[in-house]
Scaffold this motif. Structure first.
Motif, PDB file in Angstrom:
ATOM      1  N   ALA A 171      -9.009  -4.313   4.152  1.00 53.33           N
ATOM      2  CA  ALA A 171      -7.566  -4.523   4.248  1.00 53.33           C
ATOM      3  C   ALA A 171      -7.112  -5.623   3.290  1.00 53.33           C
ATOM      4  N   ALA A 172      -7.918  -6.676   3.180  1.00 51.57           N
ATOM      5  CA  ALA A 172      -7.566  -7.756   2.254  1.00 51.57           C
ATOM      6  C   ALA A 172      -7.573  -7.245   0.813  1.00 51.57           C
ATOM      7  N   THR A 173      -8.587  -6.433   0.479  1.00 52.14           N
ATOM      8  CA  THR A 173      -8.647  -5.847  -0.863  1.00 52.14           C
ATOM      9  C   THR A 173      -7.439  -4.943  -1.120  1.00 52.14           C
ATOM     10  N   ALA A 174      -7.129  -4.126  -0.103  1.00 53.65           N
ATOM     11  CA  ALA A 174      -5.962  -3.246  -0.238  1.00 53.65           C
ATOM     12  C   ALA A 174      -4.689  -4.059  -0.404  1.00 53.65           C
ATOM     13  N   LYS A 175      -4.590  -5.149   0.337  1.00 52.17           N
ATOM     14  CA  LYS A 175      -3.398  -6.004   0.218  1.00 52.17           C
ATOM     15  C   LYS A 175      -3.319  -6.618  -1.181  1.00 52.17           C
ATOM     16  N   SER A 176      -4.477  -7.101  -1.671  1.00 55.66           N
ATOM     17  CA  SER A 176      -4.485  -7.669  -3.020  1.00 55.66           C
ATOM     18  C   SER A 176      -4.071  -6.626  -4.050  1.00 55.66           C
ATOM     19  N   THR A 177      -4.609  -5.425  -3.928  1.00 52.35           N
ATOM     20  CA  THR A 177      -4.247  -4.345  -4.854  1.00 52.35           C
ATOM     21  C   THR A 177      -2.766  -4.013  -4.746  1.00 52.35           C
ATOM     22  N   ALA A 178      -2.289  -3.911  -3.485  1.00 53.84           N
ATOM     23  CA  ALA A 178      -0.876  -3.595  -3.272  1.00 53.84           C
ATOM     24  C   ALA A 178       0.017  -4.699  -3.832  1.00 53.84           C
ATOM     25  N   ASP A 179      -0.386  -5.941  -3.648  1.00 54.28           N
ATOM     26  CA  ASP A 179       0.402  -7.056  -4.191  1.00 54.28           C
ATOM     27  C   ASP A 179       0.426  -7.007  -5.716  1.00 54.28           C
ATOM     28  N   ALA A 180      -0.735  -6.697  -6.321  1.00 57.64           N
ATOM     29  CA  ALA A 180      -0.788  -6.598  -7.783  1.00 57.64           C
ATOM     30  C   ALA A 180       0.092  -5.448  -8.279  1.00 57.64           C
TER      31      ALA A 180
ATOM     32  N   SER B  98      12.476   2.435  -8.034  1.00 50.37           N
ATOM     33  CA  SER B  98      11.896   3.202  -6.929  1.00 50.37           C
ATOM     34  C   SER B  98      10.417   2.858  -6.746  1.00 50.37           C
ATOM     35  N   ALA B  99       9.714   2.749  -7.879  1.00 56.11           N
ATOM     36  CA  ALA B  99       8.295   2.382  -7.807  1.00 56.11           C
ATOM     37  C   ALA B  99       8.124   0.997  -7.221  1.00 56.11           C
ATOM     38  N   ALA B 100       8.988   0.079  -7.625  1.00 57.48           N
ATOM     39  CA  ALA B 100       8.915  -1.270  -7.075  1.00 57.48           C
ATOM     40  C   ALA B 100       9.187  -1.269  -5.572  1.00 57.48           C
ATOM     41  N   THR B 101      10.157  -0.449  -5.168  1.00 56.54           N
ATOM     42  CA  THR B 101      10.451  -0.344  -3.733  1.00 56.54           C
ATOM     43  C   THR B 101       9.267   0.227  -2.972  1.00 56.54           C
ATOM     44  N   ALA B 102       8.668   1.292  -3.529  1.00 57.93           N
ATOM     45  CA  ALA B 102       7.491   1.892  -2.890  1.00 57.93           C
ATOM     46  C   ALA B 102       6.330   0.908  -2.854  1.00 57.93           C
ATOM     47  N   ALA B 103       6.150   0.171  -3.966  1.00 52.48           N
ATOM     48  CA  ALA B 103       5.077  -0.821  -4.008  1.00 52.48           C
ATOM     49  C   ALA B 103       5.317  -1.928  -2.986  1.00 52.48           C
ATOM     50  N   ALA B 104       6.584  -2.290  -2.823  1.00 53.63           N
ATOM     51  CA  ALA B 104       6.906  -3.306  -1.820  1.00 53.63           C
ATOM     52  C   ALA B 104       6.577  -2.805  -0.417  1.00 53.63           C
ATOM     53  N   THR B 105       6.866  -1.511  -0.173  1.00 57.21           N
ATOM     54  CA  THR B 105       6.539  -0.933   1.136  1.00 57.21           C
ATOM     55  C   THR B 105       5.022  -0.914   1.353  1.00 57.21           C
ATOM     56  N   VAL B 106       4.304  -0.481   0.306  1.00 54.76           N
ATOM     57  CA  VAL B 106       2.834  -0.452   0.404  1.00 54.76           C
ATOM     58  C   VAL B 106       2.285  -1.849   0.613  1.00 54.76           C
ATOM     59  N   ALA B 107       2.823  -2.812  -0.122  1.00 58.19           N
ATOM     60  CA  ALA B 107       2.360  -4.189   0.028  1.00 58.19           C
ATOM     61  C   ALA B 107       2.653  -4.726   1.422  1.00 58.19           C
ATOM     62  N   SER B 108       3.820  -4.363   1.935  1.00 55.85           N
ATOM     63  CA  SER B 108       4.166  -4.793   3.294  1.00 55.85           C
ATOM     64  C   SER B 108       3.229  -4.187   4.324  1.00 55.85           C
ATOM     65  N   ASP B 109       2.994  -2.866   4.158  1.00 54.24           N
ATOM     66  CA  ASP B 109       2.052  -2.204   5.078  1.00 54.24           C
ATOM     67  C   ASP B 109       0.648  -2.792   4.954  1.00 54.24           C
ATOM     68  N   ALA B 110       0.237  -3.082   3.722  1.00 53.90           N
ATOM     69  CA  ALA B 110      -1.087  -3.674   3.514  1.00 53.90           C
ATOM     70  C   ALA B 110      -1.167  -5.052   4.136  1.00 53.90           C
TER      71      ALA B 110
END
Length: 590
Positions: free
Chosen positions: A111-120, A330-342
């Motif tokens: 989960a931490a790795t996924a969060k780091s990836t999502a944040d990047a 839109s990509a930034a919004t989706a990335a923000a959602t993914v980062a939030s979920d991560a």
């Protein structure tokens, strides 16, 4: 002679009866016990009873201790088993929680790795969105600027148009001017083309078009039936018929000094054998005469066209950048959602890891406690086992002590009396052979004495019954020889027999008491006890003692015991004694 033989038989019977009775009363009952070949002795049965009671009390106490130790060992064994089961359960729980911790750690790391990836990815998407948004803003500004340029160019073009419209020269040029025009050969501009004959006027009408191009019209005076096509730069010219065989040929071009025309000639109608001819002719005409008139207008129009093109480009770019910017947003919004979920998943995984670690700590503590409890239970089990072994050893010792106490042989004071009787009988039997012969004669003559003398003889015979079979044979021989003694020897023997009778009577009574006491002792114990039986012999006293080794088989080596054999022997002795006494008594009274 017959009377003498009869007396001898009577005397022999009396002695045999006395021997049987004496042997009977001095025989000890024998009972089998293979546990000891050297029994302990004591002087009183009370001492033995005390020893047995004490040993029995120890056995009872040791038995109770064994029962208690067995119960404690059973409880300790159950407790140890329960502790082992609890330890196993705690170990399984600890293993499960350790596995859960490992799984939770892996999940948290993932989960931490996924969060780091999502944040990047979010950062990248936000950067792209920002860049495209900036580009959108810039292209939007470019569109606005192009629009402004178009507006300015349009105004200038309009002003140029107004200026051109006000210019009379321009108006004349637009109305058209006739100029000289010749058709020359394209490969040799110095020579006239064959078609020149159909353009008899050798002129052209040039008109200035608003676009800055010129419209050129050449009049075809004849030969329309032969001239089929005319084109410039691949574009066909327009034929406007002016007569049966004439027409105006018109085409549009940029201002220039000459134009190459392509013509198709068909003269088969007049010359059937001539093929259709394709010819190129050079139209020599100067149309640049209007260039100066339209320069300002052309510049204004060019500026307007350029501004319009720039505006179109800016609008296209703006639309493209706007589309890219929209996608980036839109990509930034989706990335923000993914980062939030991560981030939520990472937080949840971290919480789960903390819970798993806490559960594992609890399970490990429980395992440590269970192991300590198991160690304590094992120690208690070992201690109770040692106590049980000690109690069993104590019980074995107490049982051995009880058996030893039961094996004690009671030797009462009556044994001394029996020994005295044996000594008296032995001393009485140790007289020389002449005294024995005298005793036999005295016994023979005593058949005529009173009943007291008979009783004395019977007592003496009874005391002699402890001797062995050889002594009995000697007494029989003495009785036989006594029948030939004289009366003086009989008198002397009578005195001796009287003395011996008194001693024998006393010894017999003591021996009977000792035999009774010994019989009582033998009946109260389960051990093998053999007392001495003493029989007087002419020269020695023989003591016979029977003992049974611990390893011997009593059924084969020990005599039969019990009251039935004793009663039979008593009856036999009394019968023989009666047979001996009765003739003497009868003779006395006769």
């Amino acid at each position: 002679m017959t009377s003498h033989v009869k007396n001898t038989l009577v005397t022999t019977a009396a002695i045999a009866g006395a021997l049987a009775a004496t042997t009977l009363f001095n025989t000890t009952t024998v009972k089998a016990d293979t546990t000891s070949s050297a029994p302990v002795t004591t002087t009183t049965s009370a001492t033995k009873d005390t020893a047995i009671a004490s040993a029995q009390a120890k056995v009872n106490s040791a038995s109770a201790a064994v029962v208690s130790a067995q119960a404690a060992y059973g409880s300790a064994s159950t407790a140890a088993s329960d502790a082992a089961a609890k330890t196993a359960a705690a170990s399984a729980s600890a293993a499960a929680t350790s596995s859960a911790v490992a799984n939770a750690q892996a999940a948290a790391d993932s989960a931490a790795t996924a969060k780091s990836t999502a944040d990047a990815n979010l950062a990248k998407a936000q950067s792209t969105a920002a860049a495209t948004s900036l580009a959108k803003s810039m292209t939007s500004a470019a569109v606005v600027s192009a629009q402004s340029a178009v507006a300015s160019a349009s105004a200038k073009a309009s002003d140029a148009d107004s200026a051109v419209a006000a210019d009379s020269a321009v108006a004349s040029a637009e109305a058209g001017q006739t100029v000289t025009a010749n058709l020359m050969k394209s490969d040799d501009p110095t020579q006239a083309s064959a078609a020149q004959q159909y353009f008899a006027t050798k002129t052209a009408i040039v008109k200035l078009l608003p676009s800055g191009q010129v419209q050129i019209t050449i009049p075809l005076t004849s030969g329309l039936k032969y001239l089929k096509e005319v084109s410039y730069n691949g574009v066909d010219a327009t034929f406007t018929k002016t007569g049966d065989d004439s027409a105006n040929i018109t085409f549009t071009a940029d201002p220039a000094t000459s134009y190459t025309l392509a013509m198709t000639m068909d003269i088969t109608s007049v010359m059937p054998f001539m093929p259709i001819m394709h010819e190129k002719a050079l139209l020599d005409v100067d149309t640049t005469i209007f260039n100066g008139l339209l320069a300002p207008k052309s510049a204004a129009d060019a500026a307007l066209t350029s501004a319009q093109a720039a505006l179109s480009t800016a609008e296209t770019n703006a639309a493209t950048v706007a589309q890219v910017a929209s996608k980036a947003a839109s990509a930034a919004t989706a990335a923000a959602t993914v980062a939030s979920d991560a981030a939520v998943a990472a937080t949840s995984a971290a919480t789960n890891l903390t819970s798993a670690q806490a559960a594992n700590s609890t399970a490990q503590a429980a395992l440590t406690s269970a192991q300590a409890a198991q160690s304590a239970a094992d120690a208690v089990l070992a201690a109770t086992k040692a106590n049980l072994d000690s109690a069993n050893a104590a019980l074995t010792s107490a049982q051995a002590e009880l058996k030893s106490a039961q094996n004690i042989v009671v030797v009462t004071p009556a044994s001394s009396a029996a020994s005295s009787a044996s000594s008296a009988a032995s001393s009485a039997s140790s007289t020389d052979s002449s005294a024995a012969s005298s005793a036999s004669s005295a016994a023979s003559s005593a058949s005529s004495t009173d009943s007291s003398a008979a009783s004395s003889a019977s007592s003496a015979a009874s005391s002699a019954s402890s001797t062995d079979s050889s002594a009995a044979s000697s007494a029989s021989s003495a009785a036989s020889s006594a029948s030939s003694t004289d009366s003086s020897a009989a008198s002397s023997a009578s005195s001796t027999a009287s003395s011996a009778g008194s001693a024998a009577s006393s010894a017999t009574n003591s021996a009977a008491s000792a035999a009774t006491a010994t019989s009582n002792v033998a009946s109260s114990t389960s051990t093998t006890t053999v007392t001495s039986a003493v029989v007087a012999t002419p020269a020695t006293t023989k003591k016979a003692t029977s003992s049974t080794p611990a390893s011997s088989t009593t059924a084969k080596t020990l005599p039969q015991t019990g009251n039935e054999n004793q009663s039979a022997l008593v009856a036999l002795g009394l019968a023989i004694l009666t047979l001996g006494i009765y003739p003497m008594m009868k003779r006395k009274h006769a």
